[in-house]
Design a protein around this motif. Sequence first.
Motif, mmCIF file in Angstrom:
data_model
loop_
_atom_site.group_PDB
_atom_site.id
_atom_site.type_symbol
_atom_site.label_atom_id
_atom_site.label_comp_id
_atom_site.label_asym_id
_atom_site.label_seq_id
_atom_site.Cartn_x
_atom_site.Cartn_y
_atom_site.Cartn_z
ATOM 1 N N GLU A 139 -131.595 -77.229 -94.959
ATOM 2 C CA GLU A 139 -132.684 -76.898 -94.038
ATOM 3 C C GLU A 139 -133.081 -77.833 -94.330
ATOM 4 O OE1 GLU A 139 -135.172 -73.194 -92.512
ATOM 5 O OE2 GLU A 139 -134.679 -73.430 -95.352
ATOM 6 N N LYS A 140 -133.891 -78.672 -94.949
ATOM 7 C CA LYS A 140 -134.828 -79.374 -95.033
ATOM 8 C C LYS A 140 -134.184 -80.887 -94.983
ATOM 9 C CE LYS A 140 -135.696 -82.271 -98.859
ATOM 10 N NZ LYS A 140 -136.387 -83.022 -99.612
ATOM 11 N N ARG A 141 -133.144 -81.219 -94.537
ATOM 12 C CA ARG A 141 -131.837 -82.502 -93.565
ATOM 13 C C ARG A 141 -132.312 -82.336 -92.716
ATOM 14 N NH1 ARG A 141 -128.149 -85.261 -98.104
ATOM 15 N NH2 ARG A 141 -129.453 -85.538 -100.288
ATOM 16 N N THR A 142 -131.925 -80.928 -92.392
ATOM 17 C CA THR A 142 -130.814 -80.519 -90.825
ATOM 18 C C THR A 142 -132.635 -80.727 -89.955
ATOM 19 O OG1 THR A 142 -129.458 -79.457 -91.796
ATOM 20 C CG2 THR A 142 -129.821 -78.980 -89.274
ATOM 21 N N LYS A 143 -133.892 -80.656 -90.594
ATOM 22 C CA LYS A 143 -134.637 -79.833 -89.593
ATOM 23 C C LYS A 143 -135.816 -81.317 -89.782
ATOM 24 C CE LYS A 143 -137.041 -75.985 -90.850
ATOM 25 N NZ LYS A 143 -138.046 -74.824 -92.011
ATOM 26 N N ALA A 144 -135.139 -81.898 -90.876
ATOM 27 C CA ALA A 144 -135.368 -83.780 -89.995
ATOM 28 C C ALA A 144 -135.156 -84.217 -88.251
ATOM 29 C CB ALA A 144 -135.306 -84.186 -91.290
ATOM 30 N N GLU A 145 -133.547 -83.914 -89.136
ATOM 31 C CA GLU A 145 -132.736 -85.024 -88.312
ATOM 32 C C GLU A 145 -132.220 -84.788 -86.867
ATOM 33 O OE1 GLU A 145 -130.676 -87.599 -89.108
ATOM 34 O OE2 GLU A 145 -131.848 -87.823 -90.770
#
Length: 271
Positions: A139-145
């Motif tokens: 979730e953290k990586r997807t939000k950032a991308e």
Amino acid sequence: AADFAGGLAAGGLAAGLGVWAVLASDATDPEKRRAEMAAAAGGDEMKSVKDYFNGEGFGRWEKIYGETDEVNKVQMDIREGHAQTVEKVLRWVDEEGGVEGSSVVDCGCGTGLLTVPLALRGADVFATDISDAMTTEAEKRTKAEIERAGKGKLPTFEPLDLESVSGKYSTVACLDVMIHYPDEKAAGMVKHLASLAEDRVIVSFAPKTPYYTVLKRIGELFPGPSKATRAYLHKEEDVEAALNQAGWKVVKREMTATQFYFSRLLEAVPM
């Protein structure tokens, strides 16, 4: 998918993890070591998997599938091999009209290596993994991308084992998760995935052939720095038979084989 040396991989229920990596061993008796891990989890093999990917397994695979250069040659090979599998999946969905506005469940999403590009393509993604640590990282990586790209839809993330995933989705994707399922359970898992799909099922697994079976055993006996979970290979004809029994036919096949990563990829559609 396969990795063996220091930690042969399991792409795992923690998604996308190179399918043989879980074979890493710090003892020359892998069955004894795994029995001890299962015993520590109350005899529940899947709980042992969950504990691994919420603990030391998460740290190991978060690094391998991250962007850090602090990985060895084997780990980099696994990273590149799994990336090839993901690219093949994306090529398939793009060739078939894309996924914008379409529902997709990414079962065993791991750190989000497939979830992210699907979300950026505008898919309505439900991303699940047996590991809470993995879904949190995904979730953290997807939000950032999504923020970086200025486009995409934020998926829903939930820590669930495969058996607990429910609903109906246009596409069901499950990459490198079958490594955790013995033959007697794998067919049921494949049929469950098919029951969630409306249009296509995309699944990858470590293929069971005489050659890969020998490599797997070598990997189990190769000393490594971390403990791991039991890993299972599967015959392609058995996986396809389970899909057929569920009313699905295989229409596309790919094989990814690097030095330390091996994964057979299938796409099935309703008969």
